[in-house]
Design a protein around this motif. Sequence first.
Motif, short mmCIF file in Angstrom:
data_model
loop_
_atom_site.label_atom_id
_atom_site.label_comp_id
_atom_site.label_asym_id
_atom_site.label_seq_id
_atom_site.Cartn_x
_atom_site.Cartn_y
_atom_site.Cartn_z
N UNK A 15 0.80 -1.22 0.00
CA UNK A 15 0.00 0.00 0.00
C UNK A 15 0.84 1.27 0.00
N UNK A 16 2.03 1.23 0.57
CA UNK A 16 2.85 2.45 0.57
C UNK A 16 3.41 2.66 -0.83
N UNK A 17 3.73 3.88 -1.14
CA UNK A 17 4.25 4.22 -2.46
C UNK A 17 5.50 3.41 -2.77
N UNK A 18 6.39 3.30 -1.79
CA UNK A 18 7.64 2.55 -1.99
C UNK A 18 7.36 1.07 -2.25
N UNK A 19 6.47 0.47 -1.45
CA UNK A 19 6.14 -0.95 -1.62
C UNK A 19 5.50 -1.22 -2.98
N UNK A 20 4.63 -0.32 -3.43
CA UNK A 20 3.99 -0.49 -4.74
C UNK A 20 5.04 -0.39 -5.85
N UNK A 21 5.96 0.57 -5.74
CA UNK A 21 7.01 0.72 -6.75
C UNK A 21 7.89 -0.52 -6.81
N UNK A 22 8.25 -1.06 -5.64
CA UNK A 22 9.08 -2.29 -5.60
C UNK A 22 8.32 -3.45 -6.24
N UNK A 23 7.06 -3.61 -5.89
CA UNK A 23 6.25 -4.70 -6.44
C UNK A 23 6.12 -4.57 -7.95
N UNK A 24 5.90 -3.36 -8.44
CA UNK A 24 5.78 -3.15 -9.88
C UNK A 24 7.09 -3.42 -10.60
N UNK A 25 8.21 -3.19 -9.93
CA UNK A 25 9.51 -3.49 -10.52
C UNK A 25 9.75 -4.99 -10.55
N UNK A 26 9.41 -5.69 -9.46
CA UNK A 26 9.62 -7.14 -9.38
C UNK A 26 8.66 -7.92 -10.28
N UNK A 27 7.46 -7.41 -10.46
CA UNK A 27 6.43 -8.11 -11.23
C UNK A 27 5.84 -7.17 -12.28
#
Length: 49
Positions: A15-27
């Motif tokens: 949900x955090x901006x950083x977590x979403x960016x990491x998830x979008x990079x990994x997947x």
Amino acid sequence: MPDWPGCYGKLTVPSSKVDVEVANTLYPERAVEPYKAWLEMIHAILQAA
């Protein structure tokens, strides 16, 4: 969610901006859509029960 039982590498939907960016990079093929991810997670938990 591409990696059940997690959700983009987390126990819950990122949900955090950083977590979403990491998830979008990994997947990159499965962009984070929180509403859809929560529905998928709830559905998977109910099926497992």
